[in-house]
Design an enzyme around this catalytic site. Structure first.
Site, PDB file in Angstrom:
ATOM      1  N   MET A 199      35.726  68.511   6.940  1.00  0.00           N
ATOM      2  CA  MET A 199      35.225  69.327   5.784  1.00  0.00           C
ATOM      3  C   MET A 199      34.009  70.079   6.183  1.00  0.00           C
ATOM      4  SD  MET A 199      37.317  68.788   3.305  1.00  0.00           S
ATOM      5  CE  MET A 199      36.299  69.704   2.349  1.00  0.00           C
ATOM      6  N   CYS A 200      34.199  71.086   6.787  1.00  0.00           N
ATOM      7  CA  CYS A 200      33.127  72.239   6.937  1.00  0.00           C
ATOM      8  C   CYS A 200      32.168  71.853   8.427  1.00  0.00           C
ATOM      9  CB  CYS A 200      32.224  72.308   5.796  1.00  0.00           C
ATOM     10  SG  CYS A 200      33.205  72.748   4.308  1.00  0.00           S
TER      11      CYS A 200
END
Length: 246
Positions: free
Chosen positions: A1-2
């Site tokens: 996630m990023c």
């Protein structure tokens, strides 16, 4: 996630910070080493930077495409230098749209903000509850439908109430954790100070005579990188950084 990164220190070209290192954000966009969820970060990217001699508000560039496809960013990144930068590459949570409004950094006034993680159950009702607790003034600045924007709005409310950057992030983590699970690695700067949380995903700090860097993962093999323990708060500036338990 990023994956995300904040830099405070001697002026540096954006490409030297974000594109050129052996494991830069460019490399992390397709081959992260420490990411808890997801294997690529191809759903957008962004960079924000400051020139306090001109204004307190940062400049920002972001797109809804992989960073490796954006020749425009690569063309000017070597010409832009700053002593304060926040940047991120995005892996969108399933169900959230891939659009520019969902790409960090988010900005309001002098602040830049990024969220690496997810608020569990956001689309199933938690998001409605969290958004209802945002002030009308800050809710009006939400452009899209991501959990990250709501977390930023909650952070801004804390800052508006007089909280320090670190206290603001800690309060937002507490609010969310009281309602649901999630990965809440938050990153905030006004170009002078920086604060971050490690809550469910990787976070590292590098402190040198030239700069303070907080990043999801090291972008080079220098030995100065130190892993931040989970459930920690990081606060600092270009000269020093402090890590404390949340």
């Amino acid at each position: 996630m990023c994956r995300h990164l904040a830099y405070l220190g001697s002026p540096i070209a954006l490409d030297a910070l974000l594109l050129q290192p052996e494991h830069s954000l460019l490399h992390q966009s397709h081959e992260p080493h420490h990411q808890v969820s997801g294997v690529v970060n191809a759903d957008g990217f962004g960079a924000g930077w400051y020139d306090h001699a001109i204004r307190t508000e940062p400049a920002r560039y972001r797109r809804d495409r992989p960073i490796w496809t954006d020749r425009s960013f690569a063309s000017f990144a070597g010409l832009v230098r700053s002593g304060a930068v926040l940047a991120a590459v995005r892996s969108a949570t399933p169900g959230f749209p891939v659009e520019e409004s969902g790409a960090a950094p988010f900005t309001a006034g002098p602040w830049l903000f990024s969220h690496n993680g997810v608020v569990e159950g956001f689309a199933a009702g938690v998001g409605v509850e969290l958004r209802a607790s945002v002030s009308d003034a800050r809710a009006a600045g939400i452009e899209g439908r991501t959990d990250s924007e709501v977390l930023f709005a909650l952070t801004l409310d804390q800052l508006d109430g007089g909280a320090t950057p670190g206290a603001a992030l800690a309060a937002v983590v507490k609010v969310v954790d009281a309602r649901t699970n999630g990965r809440l690695n938050l990153l905030l700067t006004d170009g002078h100070r920086v604060a971050a949380t490690a809550w469910g995903d990787s976070l590292f700090v590098q402190r040198s005579s030239a700069a303070t860097i907080i990043a999801s993962e090291p972008f080079d093999s220098t030995p100065e990188w130190q892993r931040v323990p989970d459930q920690s708060l990081v606060e600092g500036d270009a000269a020093d950084v402090i890590v404390a338990a949340l």
